[in-house]
Write a protein that holds these residues in place. Structure first.
Motif, PDB file in Angstrom:
ATOM      1  N   LEU A  15       0.840  -1.205   0.000  1.00 63.97           N
ATOM      2  CA  LEU A  15       0.000   0.000   0.000  1.00 63.97           C
ATOM      3  C   LEU A  15       0.872   1.252   0.000  1.00 63.97           C
ATOM      4  O   LEU A  15       0.575   2.229  -0.705  1.00 63.97           O
ATOM      5  CB  LEU A  15      -0.912   0.002   1.228  1.00 63.97           C
ATOM      6  CG  LEU A  15      -2.089  -0.980   1.212  1.00 63.97           C
ATOM      7  CD1 LEU A  15      -2.774  -0.988   2.567  1.00 63.97           C
ATOM      8  CD2 LEU A  15      -3.095  -0.623   0.131  1.00 63.97           C
ATOM      9  N   SER A  16       1.959   1.225   0.771  1.00 68.51           N
ATOM     10  CA  SER A  16       2.879   2.361   0.810  1.00 68.51           C
ATOM     11  C   SER A  16       3.519   2.592  -0.553  1.00 68.51           C
ATOM     12  O   SER A  16       3.667   3.736  -1.003  1.00 68.51           O
ATOM     13  CB  SER A  16       3.957   2.111   1.869  1.00 68.51           C
ATOM     14  OG  SER A  16       4.891   3.159   1.887  1.00 68.51           O
ATOM     15  N   GLU A  17       3.877   1.508  -1.235  1.00 68.50           N
ATOM     16  CA  GLU A  17       4.469   1.623  -2.568  1.00 68.50           C
ATOM     17  C   GLU A  17       3.461   2.188  -3.565  1.00 68.50           C
ATOM     18  O   GLU A  17       3.816   2.984  -4.443  1.00 68.50           O
ATOM     19  CB  GLU A  17       4.971   0.254  -3.023  1.00 68.50           C
ATOM     20  CG  GLU A  17       6.196  -0.221  -2.241  1.00 68.50           C
ATOM     21  CD  GLU A  17       6.501  -1.692  -2.467  1.00 68.50           C
ATOM     22  OE1 GLU A  17       5.891  -2.290  -3.387  1.00 68.50           O
ATOM     23  OE2 GLU A  17       7.318  -2.261  -1.713  1.00 68.50           O
ATOM     24  N   VAL A  32       1.539   7.117  -6.861  1.00 64.99           N
ATOM     25  CA  VAL A  32       0.584   8.199  -7.093  1.00 64.99           C
ATOM     26  C   VAL A  32       1.231   9.557  -6.824  1.00 64.99           C
ATOM     27  O   VAL A  32       1.006  10.516  -7.566  1.00 64.99           O
ATOM     28  CB  VAL A  32      -0.680   8.004  -6.215  1.00 64.99           C
ATOM     29  CG1 VAL A  32      -1.630   9.192  -6.374  1.00 64.99           C
ATOM     30  CG2 VAL A  32      -1.395   6.716  -6.602  1.00 64.99           C
ATOM     31  N   ASP A  33       2.043   9.643  -5.783  1.00 62.39           N
ATOM     32  CA  ASP A  33       2.768  10.895  -5.504  1.00 62.39           C
ATOM     33  C   ASP A  33       3.691  11.258  -6.668  1.00 62.39           C
ATOM     34  O   ASP A  33       3.812  12.435  -7.037  1.00 62.39           O
ATOM     35  CB  ASP A  33       3.596  10.758  -4.222  1.00 62.39           C
ATOM     36  CG  ASP A  33       2.728  10.725  -2.968  1.00 62.39           C
ATOM     37  OD1 ASP A  33       1.566  11.169  -3.050  1.00 62.39           O
ATOM     38  OD2 ASP A  33       3.211  10.241  -1.928  1.00 62.39           O
ATOM     39  N   LYS A  34       4.324  10.256  -7.231  1.00 64.29           N
ATOM     40  CA  LYS A  34       5.212  10.474  -8.384  1.00 64.29           C
ATOM     41  C   LYS A  34       4.421  10.999  -9.576  1.00 64.29           C
ATOM     42  O   LYS A  34       4.841  11.940 -10.256  1.00 64.29           O
ATOM     43  CB  LYS A  34       5.899   9.149  -8.739  1.00 64.29           C
ATOM     44  CG  LYS A  34       6.868   9.240  -9.906  1.00 64.29           C
ATOM     45  CD  LYS A  34       7.472   7.861 -10.178  1.00 64.29           C
ATOM     46  CE  LYS A  34       8.346   7.878 -11.422  1.00 64.29           C
ATOM     47  NZ  LYS A  34       8.871   6.522 -11.745  1.00 64.29           N
ATOM     48  N   LEU A  35       3.256  10.401  -9.823  1.00 63.85           N
ATOM     49  CA  LEU A  35       2.397  10.858 -10.929  1.00 63.85           C
ATOM     50  C   LEU A  35       1.946  12.292 -10.701  1.00 63.85           C
ATOM     51  O   LEU A  35       1.913  13.102 -11.635  1.00 63.85           O
ATOM     52  CB  LEU A  35       1.179   9.936 -11.052  1.00 63.85           C
ATOM     53  CG  LEU A  35       0.155  10.317 -12.126  1.00 63.85           C
ATOM     54  CD1 LEU A  35       0.757  10.166 -13.517  1.00 63.85           C
ATOM     55  CD2 LEU A  35      -1.108   9.468 -11.999  1.00 63.85           C
ATOM     56  N   LYS A  36       1.610  12.617  -9.465  1.00 62.77           N
ATOM     57  CA  LYS A  36       1.146  13.969  -9.127  1.00 62.77           C
ATOM     58  C   LYS A  36       2.229  15.001  -9.436  1.00 62.77           C
ATOM     59  O   LYS A  36       1.951  16.073  -9.976  1.00 62.77           O
ATOM     60  CB  LYS A  36       0.767  14.019  -7.645  1.00 62.77           C
ATOM     61  CG  LYS A  36       0.113  15.334  -7.223  1.00 62.77           C
ATOM     62  CD  LYS A  36      -0.074  15.395  -5.715  1.00 62.77           C
ATOM     63  CE  LYS A  36      -1.085  14.401  -5.229  1.00 62.77           C
ATOM     64  NZ  LYS A  36      -1.386  14.565  -3.779  1.00 62.77           N
ATOM     65  N   LYS A  37       3.482  14.680  -9.102  1.00 65.74           N
ATOM     66  CA  LYS A  37       4.594  15.604  -9.364  1.00 65.74           C
ATOM     67  C   LYS A  37       4.855  15.758 -10.859  1.00 65.74           C
ATOM     68  O   LYS A  37       5.168  16.843 -11.333  1.00 65.74           O
ATOM     69  CB  LYS A  37       5.861  15.096  -8.669  1.00 65.74           C
ATOM     70  CG  LYS A  37       5.814  15.217  -7.150  1.00 65.74           C
ATOM     71  CD  LYS A  37       7.069  14.628  -6.512  1.00 65.74           C
ATOM     72  CE  LYS A  37       6.988  14.694  -4.992  1.00 65.74           C
ATOM     73  NZ  LYS A  37       8.169  14.062  -4.343  1.00 65.74           N
ATOM     74  N   GLU A  78      -8.733  10.097  -8.058  1.00 62.33           N
ATOM     75  CA  GLU A  78      -9.382   8.789  -8.204  1.00 62.33           C
ATOM     76  C   GLU A  78      -8.467   7.668  -7.675  1.00 62.33           C
ATOM     77  O   GLU A  78      -8.925   6.758  -6.980  1.00 62.33           O
ATOM     78  CB  GLU A  78      -9.720   8.544  -9.674  1.00 62.33           C
ATOM     79  CG  GLU A  78     -10.390   7.200  -9.933  1.00 62.33           C
ATOM     80  CD  GLU A  78     -10.574   6.932 -11.415  1.00 62.33           C
ATOM     81  OE1 GLU A  78     -10.779   5.751 -11.779  1.00 62.33           O
ATOM     82  OE2 GLU A  78     -10.505   7.882 -12.224  1.00 62.33           O
ATOM     83  N   LEU A  79      -7.172   7.754  -8.010  1.00 62.26           N
ATOM     84  CA  LEU A  79      -6.217   6.749  -7.539  1.00 62.26           C
ATOM     85  C   LEU A  79      -6.063   6.800  -6.020  1.00 62.26           C
ATOM     86  O   LEU A  79      -5.979   5.764  -5.356  1.00 62.26           O
ATOM     87  CB  LEU A  79      -4.854   6.962  -8.212  1.00 62.26           C
ATOM     88  CG  LEU A  79      -4.771   6.546  -9.675  1.00 62.26           C
ATOM     89  CD1 LEU A  79      -3.490   7.077 -10.315  1.00 62.26           C
ATOM     90  CD2 LEU A  79      -4.839   5.036  -9.816  1.00 62.26           C
ATOM     91  N   GLU A  80      -6.023   8.014  -5.462  1.00 61.91           N
ATOM     92  CA  GLU A  80      -5.911   8.156  -4.008  1.00 61.91           C
ATOM     93  C   GLU A  80      -7.115   7.549  -3.303  1.00 61.91           C
ATOM     94  O   GLU A  80      -6.985   6.911  -2.246  1.00 61.91           O
ATOM     95  CB  GLU A  80      -5.768   9.636  -3.644  1.00 61.91           C
ATOM     96  CG  GLU A  80      -4.411  10.212  -4.022  1.00 61.91           C
ATOM     97  CD  GLU A  80      -4.321  11.714  -3.805  1.00 61.91           C
ATOM     98  OE1 GLU A  80      -3.188  12.235  -3.683  1.00 61.91           O
ATOM     99  OE2 GLU A  80      -5.381  12.379  -3.773  1.00 61.91           O
TER     100      GLU A  80
END
Length: 587
Positions: free
Chosen positions: A293-295, A300-305, A317-319
């Motif tokens: 789950l952490s990975e 998603v954080d990487k995609l956001k950046k 949606e992913l979050e």
């Protein structure tokens, strides 16, 4: 050109046996021998096999099979041998297993066992193929081949082995071995592709520059030749140029949007895979499930950046997907709370500091007023006892018709039904930091966090006996404890764990917490409830456990982050915040 990246997990050396591997010249093998060959003999045999590999000529699967069989016979390897081997020749990977050997393949995120026991196979190698050559012993230590499926997650072999060492080391891994082999691109090919990509990124801007330069050269020539008669025509040409430039800009934007869409698609696939794997392993391996789950959150954080606000709705949606899966796995529920009782209705300016529950009577200490309120949870009726010593009371406990309070630096006082107070236990020079107290069958238990011990005082006609260590030989083992609860067994709350003792002996009580950095503020249980409850004030959560330590679920409520104490009765948590008692339904 074929290149391989590899790493090996090798457990503790097995006494009387041998486990080893070879990974060179496109030849890979793991060998596990239960008995009959020691480590020194095994290493000598592997060295001889390495020398034979140099002149090895593999034409087909049959010749590879014969080579394996030949060296087993040649070096008189014992019947207890298990092996898994692979060899690459002309883009074909030849595979062979013997005994308890097995080979797994992860290709394009599809994971499967290829062969096991006494079998062989062959097939064309593809870019990114990831092989695991191992034996059944390693799978048993890991838990199952389902666990093996979850270890890839776009990591290289060494990263996976590092994780396995942390996860498995010391868990009966004697003789366990696994060789992880990944086919990767040749570095020269990678550089070529990077150069092409850089050229493509620059091409759009160069197109605009070239078109603009050509146009203004043409414009200047036409202006000199044509004069005013051609102004209209030139204006039309200008318009066409801007349309051309705009089309290039739009084309670049479309390319950027397509790249962003591709990133979203890949991230969704990867996150979905991790979430599926997290659900698969949750029952057998909750820590691994939480790591997955952490990975997923990191992806998603990487995609956001990388996409900024361009793909905000997809990120959201992913979050939500991750949160829903996390809540499902850890059985996390967000609960509302409601006001149960306001102490100021009976006593203006009342304010509680801590609680103690006996049966259905809730005792609340008000140090400022020097009062202990006793609230009937069923009748909502309030009684109170006052004494000057209560103003310095650190903890409170009650039994039948009397109340005990602990005053730091003085001892334990008893407040009887008629409201009179009397010191029943004097200050003890051995006390270091008494943080909690509990009464069970009339006997008093004091938890000394500083000494890591529990002092038991037997009730007597004249008061209480001399203290004895409840933990006996375990005295000193619970330093830093914050709370105690008794249901016949004694439960002690520490920062990140709960320990259980019965008749002074430690019980088997262990918990796989659903989150990292658990910081327990207090624990609670009693003979009137069926569960054990751990309160983490920082997270605003109560963890619900079985009385054997099994994690069951988690309740979150914003009021839990503001509380100073809590207790539980009839599947309801009662929470103290200042002058008010709130309740949270736990069912």
């Amino acid at each position: 050109m074929f290149n391989f990246d590899f790493a090996t997990y090798l457990g503790k050396e097995k006494e009387g046996g041998f486990s080893g591997y070879i990974a060179e010249s496109n030849f890979f093998i793991v060998i596990e021998i239960e008995e009959g060959i020691n480590a020194e003999q095994g290493k000598e045999i592997l060295q001889k096999i390495k020398e034979e590999i140099i002149s090895l000529s593999i034409q087909n699967l049959a010749s590879f099979d014969q080579f394996i069989s030949r060296f087993i016979t040649k070096y008189n390897l014992p019947p207890s041998i298990s092996l898994a081997s692979g060899c690459l020749k002309d883009k074909i990977m030849y595979l062979k297993t013997i005994g308890e050997g097995s080979i797994y393949l992860n290709r394009n995120n599809n994971f499967a066992q290829i062969i096991e026991k006494d079998k062989s196979a062959s097939g064309f190698l593809e870019l990114g193929d990831f092989f695991v050559l191992t034996t059944q012993k390693f799978i048993n230590v890991l838990g199952s081949d389902i666990e093996l499926k979850t270890i890839f997650d776009h990591r290289n072999p060494q990263e996976i082995v590092n994780d396995l060492v942390t996860q498995l080391s010391g868990k009966g891994d004697d003789g366990a071995i696994a060789l992880l082999v990944q086919h990767k691109e040749d570095e020269a090919e990678q550089v070529r592709f990077i150069d092409i990509e850089s050229q493509q990124k620059d091409s759009a801007l160069n197109q605009i520059k070239d078109k603009g330069r050509d146009f203004f050269t043409t414009f200047k020539e036409l202006s000199q030749r044509s004069g005013k008669r051609k102004i209209f025509t030139l204006a039309a040409v200008v318009a066409i140029l801007f349309i051309l430039i705009w089309s290039v800009v739009l084309g670049t934007q479309r390319k950027n949007l397509a790249a962003a869409n591709k990133k979203v698609k890949l991230t969704k696939e990867l996150v979905s895979l991790k979430l599926d794997q997290a659900e698969e392993v949750a029952f057998l391996n909750l820590p691994r499930s939480m790591a997955l789950l952490s990975e997923a959150k990191k992806e998603v954080d990487k995609l956001k950046k990388e996409t900024g606000k361009q793909k905000e709705s997809d990120v959201k949606e992913l979050e939500q997907m991750i949160k829903a899966t996390e809540n499902k796995i850890v059985k996390k529920e967000d609960k509302n709370y409601e006001e149960f009782y306001d102490l100021t209705l009976d006593s203006k300016g009342a304010r509680g500091s801590n609680l103690y529950l006996e049966k259905e009577n809730l005792n609340i200490v008000d140090q400022e007023k020097g009062i202990v309120y006793t609230l009937s949870l069923s009748k909502k009726s309030l009684d109170k006892k006052s004494a000057s010593e209560i103003k310095n009371a650190k903890r409170v406990a009650s039994y039948q018709d009397y109340i005990l309070i602990f005053v730091d630096g003085e001892g334990v006082y008893k407040i009887s039904a008629d409201g009179k107070s009397k010191r029943v236990i004097d200050k003890d020079k051995d006390w270091e930091n008494i943080v909690d107290m509990w009464i069970y069958n009339g006997n008093l238990y004091l938890l000394d966090s500083g000494n890591g011990d529990i002092y038991k005082y037997l009730v007597a006609e004249s008061g209480y006996s001399e203290k004895s260590s409840y933990l006996k030989g375990e005295a000193g083992s619970v330093k830093g404890a914050n709370s105690i609860a008794i249901d016949s067994s004694v439960y002690i709350g520490l920062e990140d764990q709960i320990v259980k003792y019965t008749a002074g002996a430690k019980d088997d009580f262990s918990t796989s917490w659903p989150e990292k950095n658990v910081n327990l503020t207090k624990i609670f249980t009693s003979s009137d409830v069926e569960k054990v409850y751990g309160w983490d004030k920082a997270k605003g959560a109560v963890y619900i456990l079985g009385k054997n330590g099994t994690y069951e679920r988690q309740i979150n409520s914003t009021i839990l982050s503001k509380a100073s104490d809590f207790v539980v009765l009839n599947n309801t948590a009662y929470v103290l915040v200042g002058e008010k008692i709130y309740k949270i339904a736990l069912d």
